[in-house]
Design an enzyme around this catalytic site. Structure first.
Site, mmCIF file in Angstrom:
data_model
loop_
_atom_site.group_PDB
_atom_site.id
_atom_site.type_symbol
_atom_site.label_atom_id
_atom_site.label_comp_id
_atom_site.label_asym_id
_atom_site.label_seq_id
_atom_site.Cartn_x
_atom_site.Cartn_y
_atom_site.Cartn_z
ATOM 1 C CG HIS A 17 -1.920 -0.995 1.377
ATOM 2 N ND1 HIS A 17 -2.033 -1.811 2.469
ATOM 3 C CD2 HIS A 17 -2.922 -1.362 0.537
ATOM 4 C CE1 HIS A 17 -3.061 -2.621 2.319
ATOM 5 N NE2 HIS A 17 -3.624 -2.389 1.145
ATOM 6 C CE LYS A 41 -14.102 -5.745 1.998
ATOM 7 N NZ LYS A 41 -12.855 -5.359 1.335
ATOM 8 N NE ARG A 90 -2.757 -7.076 -4.417
ATOM 9 C CZ ARG A 90 -3.563 -7.244 -3.403
ATOM 10 N NH1 ARG A 90 -3.097 -7.708 -2.275
ATOM 11 N NH2 ARG A 90 -4.841 -6.972 -3.498
ATOM 12 C CB SER A 128 -4.187 -6.565 4.585
ATOM 13 O OG SER A 128 -3.823 -5.302 4.114
HETATM 14 P P1 ADP Z 1 -9.777 -3.311 -0.759
HETATM 15 O O1 ADP Z 1 -10.513 -4.106 0.294
HETATM 16 O O2 ADP Z 1 -10.520 -2.100 -1.220
HETATM 17 O O3 ADP Z 1 -9.238 -4.131 -1.903
HETATM 18 P P2 ADP Z 1 -7.096 -3.171 0.276
HETATM 19 O O4 ADP Z 1 -6.677 -2.521 1.556
HETATM 20 O O5 ADP Z 1 -6.941 -4.652 0.201
HETATM 21 O O6 ADP Z 1 -8.566 -2.692 0.041
HETATM 22 O O7 ADP Z 1 -6.301 -2.537 -0.945
HETATM 23 C C1 ADP Z 1 -6.336 -1.162 -1.212
HETATM 24 C C2 ADP Z 1 -5.613 -0.912 -2.534
HETATM 25 O O8 ADP Z 1 -4.236 -1.250 -2.397
HETATM 26 C C3 ADP Z 1 -6.149 -1.751 -3.680
HETATM 27 O O9 ADP Z 1 -6.089 -0.981 -4.856
HETATM 28 C C4 ADP Z 1 -5.181 -2.894 -3.753
HETATM 29 O O10 ADP Z 1 -5.121 -3.461 -5.049
HETATM 30 C C5 ADP Z 1 -3.880 -2.170 -3.415
HETATM 31 N N1 ADP Z 1 -2.886 -3.081 -2.893
HETATM 32 C C6 ADP Z 1 -2.976 -3.931 -1.841
HETATM 33 N N2 ADP Z 1 -1.829 -4.624 -1.672
HETATM 34 C C7 ADP Z 1 -0.976 -4.210 -2.650
HETATM 35 C C8 ADP Z 1 0.367 -4.561 -3.048
HETATM 36 N N3 ADP Z 1 1.049 -5.486 -2.410
HETATM 37 N N4 ADP Z 1 0.902 -3.913 -4.118
HETATM 38 C C9 ADP Z 1 0.181 -2.969 -4.776
HETATM 39 N N5 ADP Z 1 -1.074 -2.612 -4.481
HETATM 40 C C10 ADP Z 1 -1.649 -3.224 -3.434
#
Ligand code: ADP
Length: 164
Positions: A17, A41, A90, A128
């Site tokens: 992130h 969630k 990803r 996460s």
């Molecule tokens: P959501 O539940 O909305 O998917 P996340 O917290 O999982 O929320 O992810 C928020 C954003 O960060 C999303 O666009 C996700 O694709 C991106 N993201 C999460 N992990 C990574 C990573 N390792 N590399 C790049 N982008 C990521």
């Protein structure tokens, strides 16, 4: 002034992130990192805790503002004067979900563009949920998250194991 929002669950924020947020800062004048407050969630961290961890992890980025939001992302983006929603991609598996979301958001508000950034290869496997799983089993997650998150995860799981 070009404003972007980076919405997500951030439960908790990872280096993946932070990579996207940092890169968004090179393209925009202000970046709102927006924590979706969706109790359905069943997150590990409360929305308040997730915002606090994000604030600590992005303290060195002075154009970043971290806060919670509820409801539609496009409406939140509009309220903040944002022209773009920034999302990270990803693997191919992210693509279908993100295409659906971006298409719906475009239908809801054509003035807010969704911008995708490819993950940096070193974080391409990072999520996460994987971090939480490894931490819950006592594994070392310090290479994948900022120090404040590593500490918060340790506290959560030490606390949880003493409750059992
Ligand atoms: P959501 O539940 O909305 O998917 P996340 O917290 O999982 O929320 O992810 C928020 C954003 O960060 C999303 O666009 C996700 O694709 C991106 N993201 C999460 N992990 C990574 C990573 N390792 N590399 C790049 N982008 C990521």
């Amino acid at each position: 002034m070009k404003i972007a929002v980076c919405p997500g669950s951030f439960d908790p924020v990872t280096n993946g992130h932070l990579d996207i947020i940092t890169r968004a800062c090179d393209l925009f004048d202000r970046v709102y990192v927006a924590v979706l407050n969706n109790p359905e969630k069943k997150p590990l961290f409360t929305a308040e805790e997730r915002v606090e961890l994000l604030k600590e992890a992005t303290a060195h980025l002075d154009i970043v503002v971290c806060e919670q939001f509820e409801g539609l992302v496009v409406e939140y983006a509009k309220r903040r004067g944002a022209v773009a929603i920034v999302r990270g991609l990803r693997a191919v598996t992210d693509f279908e979900y993100e295409l659906k979301m971006a298409s719906m958001n475009h239908h809801l508000d054509k003035d807010v563009e969704t911008v995708f950034m490819m993950t940096s290869t070193e974080w391409s496997f990072l999520s996460s949920s994987a971090v939480k799983e490894v931490a819950s089993l006592g594994g070392d997650i310090s290479a994948w998250v900022p120090p404040c998150v590593a500490e918060a995860l340790t506290k959560k799981f030490v606390h949880a194991s003493t409750e059992l």
